[in-house]
Design an enzyme around this catalytic site. Structure first.
Site, mmCIF file in Angstrom:
data_model
loop_
_atom_site.group_PDB
_atom_site.id
_atom_site.type_symbol
_atom_site.label_atom_id
_atom_site.label_comp_id
_atom_site.label_asym_id
_atom_site.label_seq_id
_atom_site.Cartn_x
_atom_site.Cartn_y
_atom_site.Cartn_z
ATOM 1 N N ARG A 2 0.817 -1.210 0.000
ATOM 2 C CA ARG A 2 0.000 0.000 0.000
ATOM 3 C C ARG A 2 0.855 1.266 0.000
ATOM 4 N NH1 ARG A 2 -4.609 -2.635 3.614
ATOM 5 N NH2 ARG A 2 -2.812 -3.131 4.892
ATOM 6 N N ASP A 33 3.535 -23.913 5.457
ATOM 7 C CA ASP A 33 3.809 -24.167 6.870
ATOM 8 C C ASP A 33 5.327 -24.257 6.925
ATOM 9 O OD1 ASP A 33 4.525 -25.433 9.273
ATOM 10 O OD2 ASP A 33 2.478 -26.115 9.508
ATOM 11 N N HIS A 34 5.974 -23.235 7.444
ATOM 12 C CA HIS A 34 7.435 -23.174 7.260
ATOM 13 C C HIS A 34 8.152 -24.323 7.973
ATOM 14 C CE1 HIS A 34 7.557 -21.069 11.166
ATOM 15 N NE2 HIS A 34 8.846 -21.342 11.195
ATOM 16 N N LYS A 92 11.897 -27.058 7.111
ATOM 17 C CA LYS A 92 13.085 -27.287 7.953
ATOM 18 C C LYS A 92 13.753 -28.595 7.555
ATOM 19 C CE LYS A 92 11.262 -24.695 11.880
ATOM 20 N NZ LYS A 92 12.116 -23.550 12.146
ATOM 21 N N GLU A 116 9.302 -22.600 22.862
ATOM 22 C CA GLU A 116 10.038 -21.370 22.539
ATOM 23 C C GLU A 116 10.394 -20.666 23.837
ATOM 24 O OE1 GLU A 116 8.688 -19.250 18.760
ATOM 25 O OE2 GLU A 116 6.805 -19.819 19.718
ATOM 26 N N ASP A 124 -1.673 -20.742 16.692
ATOM 27 C CA ASP A 124 -0.389 -20.249 16.181
ATOM 28 C C ASP A 124 0.583 -21.402 15.905
ATOM 29 O OD1 ASP A 124 1.368 -18.022 15.563
ATOM 30 O OD2 ASP A 124 2.450 -18.472 17.411
ATOM 31 N N HIS A 138 2.008 -26.268 12.752
ATOM 32 C CA HIS A 138 3.350 -26.851 12.836
ATOM 33 C C HIS A 138 3.364 -28.195 13.567
ATOM 34 C CE1 HIS A 138 4.224 -22.929 11.450
ATOM 35 N NE2 HIS A 138 4.401 -22.336 12.610
ATOM 36 N N LYS A 174 5.101 -20.544 24.591
ATOM 37 C CA LYS A 174 6.068 -19.435 24.595
ATOM 38 C C LYS A 174 6.664 -19.356 25.997
ATOM 39 C CE LYS A 174 4.699 -17.137 20.634
ATOM 40 N NZ LYS A 174 5.598 -17.383 19.513
HETATM 41 C C1 BG6 Z 1 5.379 -18.933 13.632
HETATM 42 C C2 BG6 Z 1 4.583 -18.413 14.788
HETATM 43 O O1 BG6 Z 1 4.562 -19.634 12.750
HETATM 44 O O2 BG6 Z 1 6.388 -19.805 14.103
HETATM 45 C C3 BG6 Z 1 5.471 -17.735 15.800
HETATM 46 O O3 BG6 Z 1 3.590 -17.500 14.333
HETATM 47 C C4 BG6 Z 1 6.608 -18.635 16.209
HETATM 48 O O4 BG6 Z 1 4.719 -17.335 16.948
HETATM 49 C C5 BG6 Z 1 7.311 -19.198 14.981
HETATM 50 O O5 BG6 Z 1 7.508 -17.899 17.003
HETATM 51 C C6 BG6 Z 1 8.340 -20.233 15.371
HETATM 52 O O6 BG6 Z 1 9.084 -20.583 14.251
HETATM 53 P P1 BG6 Z 1 10.567 -21.133 14.399
HETATM 54 O O7 BG6 Z 1 10.959 -21.455 12.999
HETATM 55 O O8 BG6 Z 1 11.364 -20.030 15.037
HETATM 56 O O9 BG6 Z 1 10.469 -22.330 15.282
#
Ligand code: BG6
Length: 512
Positions: free
Chosen positions: A62, A200-201, A205, A239, A258, A263, A362
């Site tokens: 934007r 989904d990242h 990994k 985390e 989240d 994940h 967290k």
């Molecule tokens: C994200 C979440 O998808 O994954 C975050 O929204 C989280 O809250 C993060 O911190 C963790 O990813 P990674 O790769 O650091 O384990």
């Protein structure tokens, strides 16, 4: 050394994994994810000679940003967030093909301008390119972006050929079953499923991909991988960070949405699914969906299969940190959980009767993600646990991060004239064996989307199946308000309610 030897990409000699000429359009170009992950991922693909020689990057957002300023911002992002020292030659080459289009997400005219810009790139290049639309915006604008990609004809670009358009969608993919279905519906009105890459990242990994290799490229695991030999499975995604500056987002999300729904469930699916018939994306995703469908509905309420909690003030890494309710952007009476744990039963031949424990939070004791497979104990006829025999159950643990690796706990004889035993740990560490220059998850995912390999992305039915399981939990929590919300000190391994889940089966959480 000549440039062409160091960076064949610079001279169009790329030995890339086969990505055709591509224009990547990032929606949400001035956002946090773009700077931290996407731009550095593109840069590192270039540095690894994995980009097609005809690669173009367009930022869309934007804010009115001139091309030159966008290139400047992207260069800064690489310097700050890239996993390796930037090489100016590589970046200069990418920057020469980097531009910016300013426009609203519901502005049909701006999408027409974007289409004209891509036409222009093709005209100058003298050939067609594939477009990859990467939606990295807040979810509130997913739908208008998708609709406008449709209306501007961008979704159907080169539709019948190999250069058909693709769309990558960042999380969150819906916030419950109904919204995920609605989002799938909006997507399918514009794109065909094979054009869609839901991120989904965690699937990008290295260690998560290695799970498939460990399970199916080694003959020793599969015969034991079932209810006859496995007592329980534990998945921890912990985390040490708090919500930080993301209070506004997190308040609307929470640990279940989240981390668990996406994940952690993905880790579970890859751990427990049946062997796929091939490594083909559909074959793997079919097995993951079947596994998710076999999970039994959870028992909710007191003494049920779920626990939730918020972190209270505590010490993390030697520093005093505030509790969740004191964090910026969080209501003093917030209902949002920062920790969630589930006990799941999978009703199929392989797993019936084996509890699967999942937890994520967290501000836990440390950052660690692991999958621990706990095997049944041998009959105690020869070595019974006691003073002489210190025995542990065999545990195979996949450490997803950090310090990626694999370990196996065995019982061994302590050297000496007496027969005494002690558990020992056999370990394999990625960094020791392979060095530590591992690509980031986003590099693999951006490359796969360009190549058209959907294996490491979530299919629409997969997302819905996972939401089907999680939505009743969210509804029961919404109804209960703060009743049943447990708490844990920041820097600990979670609340008592979490300990109670395995305890009911005589198990306890393993300390990773
Ligand atoms: C994200 C979440 O998808 O994954 C975050 O929204 C989280 O809250 C993060 O911190 C963790 O990813 P990674 O790769 O650091 O384990």
């Amino acid at each position: 050394m000549a440039d062409s030897q160091r960076h064949p990409f610079l001279h169009g000699l790329s030995k890339h994994r086969g990505a055709p000429p591509t224009v990547v359009v990032i929606f949400g170009a001035s956002g946090d994810l773009t700077a931290r992950k996407l731009i550095p991922a593109v840069y590192n693909l270039g540095a690894d000679n994995l980009l097609p020689a005809e690669f173009f990057l367009i930022g869309y957002g934007r804010k009115d940003i001139p091309d030159e300023e966008f290139r400047q911002l992207a260069g800064d992002a690489i310097r700050e967030f890239s996993r390796r020292e930037p090489d100016q030659d590589v970046w200069d080459r990418i920057a020469a093909h980097t531009t910016y289009v300013a426009g609203g997400y519901d502005d049909a005219e701006a999408f027409k301008r974007l289409a004209a810009h891509i036409d222009d790139i093709e005209r100058k290049l003298g050939r067609e390119v594939q477009s990859l639309f990467y939606i990295s915006t807040p979810p509130s604008v997913f739908a208008p972006i998708l609709r406008n990609l449709g209306a501007a004809g961008l979704a159907r670009r080169h539709f019948d050929g190999p250069l058909h358009a693709r769309v990558v969608i960042e999380k969150p993919f819906g916030r419950d079953l109904a919204s995920a279905r609605e989002l799938n519906h909006t997507i399918r009105a514009v794109f065909e499923e094979h054009q869609v890459y839901r991120i989904d990242h965690y699937l990008g990994k290295e260690t998560v991909q290695d799970l498939l290799v460990q399970r199916f490229a080694n003959a020793i695991f599969e015969p034991l991988w079932n209810r006859n030999y496995i007592e329980s499975v534990q998945i921890t995604v912990a985390e040490d960070v708090g919500v930080g500056t993301r209070g506004g987002y997190y308040e609307q999300s929470g640990a279940l949405r989240d981390m668990i729904q996406n994940h952690t469930m993905q880790l579970l699916a890859l751990t427990a699914m049946e062997p796929p018939v091939s490594l083909d994306a559909e074959a793997i995703r079919d097995e993951k969906v079947k596994l998710l469908q076999a999970i039994q509905p959870l028992r909710l309420g007191p003494d049920g299969d779920v626990a939730r909690a918020q972190y209270a003030a505590g010490m993390v890494g030697g520093k005093a940190v505030p509790g969740f309710l004191e964090e910026e952007g969080i209501a003093a009476d917030s209902n949002t959980e920062t920790f969630a744990a589930l006990r799941l039963s999978i009703n199929n031949w392989r797993w019936q009767g084996v509890p699967f424990y999942l937890r994520s939070g967290k501000r836990m004791a440390r950052r660690v993600s692991e999958i621990a497979i706990n095997f049944r104990r041998p009959p105690g006829t020869l070595f019974a646990a006691g003073a002489k025999f210190d025995l542990a159950g065999n545990t195979l643990a996949f450490q997803i991060q950090p310090d990626e690796g694999l370990s196996l706990i065995l019982n061994a004889k302590i050297p000496g004239l007496e027969t005494r035993t002690q558990p020992v740990k056999m370990s394999f560490r990625y960094a020791t064996t392979f060095g530590s220059n591992t690509p980031e998850a986003y590099e693999r995912l951006v490359l796969d989307a360009m190549i058209g390999d959907g294996t490491l992305f979530i299919r629409g039915d997969e997302a819905e199946t996972s939401w089907k399981l999680c939505t009743p939990i969210l509804e029961s929590w919404a109804e209960a308000g703060r009743a049943g919300m447990d708490s844990y000190a920041a820097g600990s391994w979670g609340p008592p309610a979490s300990e109670a889940l395995p305890a009911r089966h005589g198990h306890h959480w393993r300390q990773p």
